[in-house]
Scaffold this active site. Sequence first.
Site, PDB file in Angstrom:
ATOM      1  N   GLU A 177       0.935  -1.245  -0.141  1.00 56.00           N
ATOM      2  CA  GLU A 177       0.072  -0.041  -0.120  1.00 56.00           C
ATOM      3  C   GLU A 177       1.113   1.396   0.064  1.00 56.00           C
ATOM      4  O   GLU A 177       1.353   1.618   0.939  1.00 56.00           O
ATOM      5  CB  GLU A 177      -0.819   0.154   1.522  1.00 56.00           C
ATOM      6  CG  GLU A 177      -1.255   1.267   1.163  1.00 56.00           C
ATOM      7  CD  GLU A 177      -2.868   1.365   2.585  1.00 56.00           C
ATOM      8  OE1 GLU A 177      -1.992   0.113   3.270  1.00 56.00           O
ATOM      9  OE2 GLU A 177      -3.344   2.505   2.793  1.00 56.00           O
ATOM     10  N   LYS A 219      -2.831  -2.356  -3.181  1.00 53.06           N
ATOM     11  CA  LYS A 219      -3.307  -1.332  -2.533  1.00 53.06           C
ATOM     12  C   LYS A 219      -3.257   0.992  -2.707  1.00 53.06           C
ATOM     13  O   LYS A 219      -2.306   1.055  -1.830  1.00 53.06           O
ATOM     14  CB  LYS A 219      -3.560  -1.916  -1.333  1.00 53.06           C
ATOM     15  CG  LYS A 219      -4.386  -0.669  -0.398  1.00 53.06           C
ATOM     16  CD  LYS A 219      -4.881  -1.228   0.888  1.00 53.06           C
ATOM     17  CE  LYS A 219      -5.835  -0.447   1.959  1.00 53.06           C
ATOM     18  NZ  LYS A 219      -6.463  -0.624   3.266  1.00 53.06           N
TER      19      LYS A 219
END
Length: 355
Positions: A177, A219
Amino acid sequence: MTCHDLESIALALVADGKGILAADETIPTLTKRFESLGIASTEQSRRTYRQMLFTSPGAAEFISGAIMYDETIRQKSSNGTSLAETLKAQDMLPGIKVDTGANPLAGAPGETITEGLDGLRDRLKSYYGMGARFAKWRAVIHVTDTLPTSGCVTANAQALARYAALAQEQEFVPIVEPEVLMDGAHTIARCEEVTGIVLHAVFDALFEQGVALEGMLLKPNMVIAGKGCDRQASAEDVATSTLRCLRRHVPAAVPGIVFLSGGQNPRLATTHLNAINRLPGAKPWKISFSYGRALQDPALEAWHGQDENLAAGREALYRRARCNGAASVGRYTEEMELASTSADEPPHRRDWSDD
Ligand code: 13P
């Protein structure tokens, strides 16, 4: 475990019509959210809240897994089983946040480096024993006219890649992420430029560290104007810019892209996801959600810390999960939002009860 096994887990997390619930706020972050609604933050109230989220009847039709925080994975539900077991019983995979947070990056005013590599192998082993099968690490990138610096981008990309390699070694699917923040007055074009630079650096570092792209999920943020920008882009522009940026920088071997919501309001986060999935042209990865606030906010509001509202909280989560599940296959409609619960009774509604 082979790369093939990790790929099967990654694909299960982005199965058609499904995404991930991020419920891994740290204690200080969750406390801030609770306090904004006048809810006391105690070990017990946080447990009750997470258990409510994890036991929304029917939500597993749209939620493949949930990301927990260290405190949560060690907690037991009211019937004495662990919250990881509670998730499994609902047919959701347990996941775990393994970074230890973003701290100021030395010599780089206004920038952060996400930490947590020390001792990570042992922590992963212990989380595996508690049932977690996927992991998350969040890097944070601040945008101004002059930030991010390349030193910040490189350091965070390196850390993400070292985490991902360790996670795969310990049989976890890593969620990688790199979040380009919405804070600031930057334009959507500036967000696209920075997101491209960051994704390029991240995939370069993942390659260097030998991470198997088939066994991970990305992500990212959506490409979107900063919150303070006067010119907010339309959903179509957000979708076009986001998909163009992802096509340029995310290899086709990655099985899935699961967006964070980043402070967008829940309906807008759903609208944007739907618009991205409706765009024509090549999309070599599944495109879904791993939302925190955009899934939880209505449920937190409905619950408000009161036991008598647990059923309403579960229902609120179900409704957002259902809308986002539809958006992940480009089938979300305004009518799904407007439909009242009585006119739109989900099949599991009779099971909504307080515990
Ligand atoms: P938001 O969807 O609230 O941005 O949270 C997602 C997340 O997991 C941040 O790390």
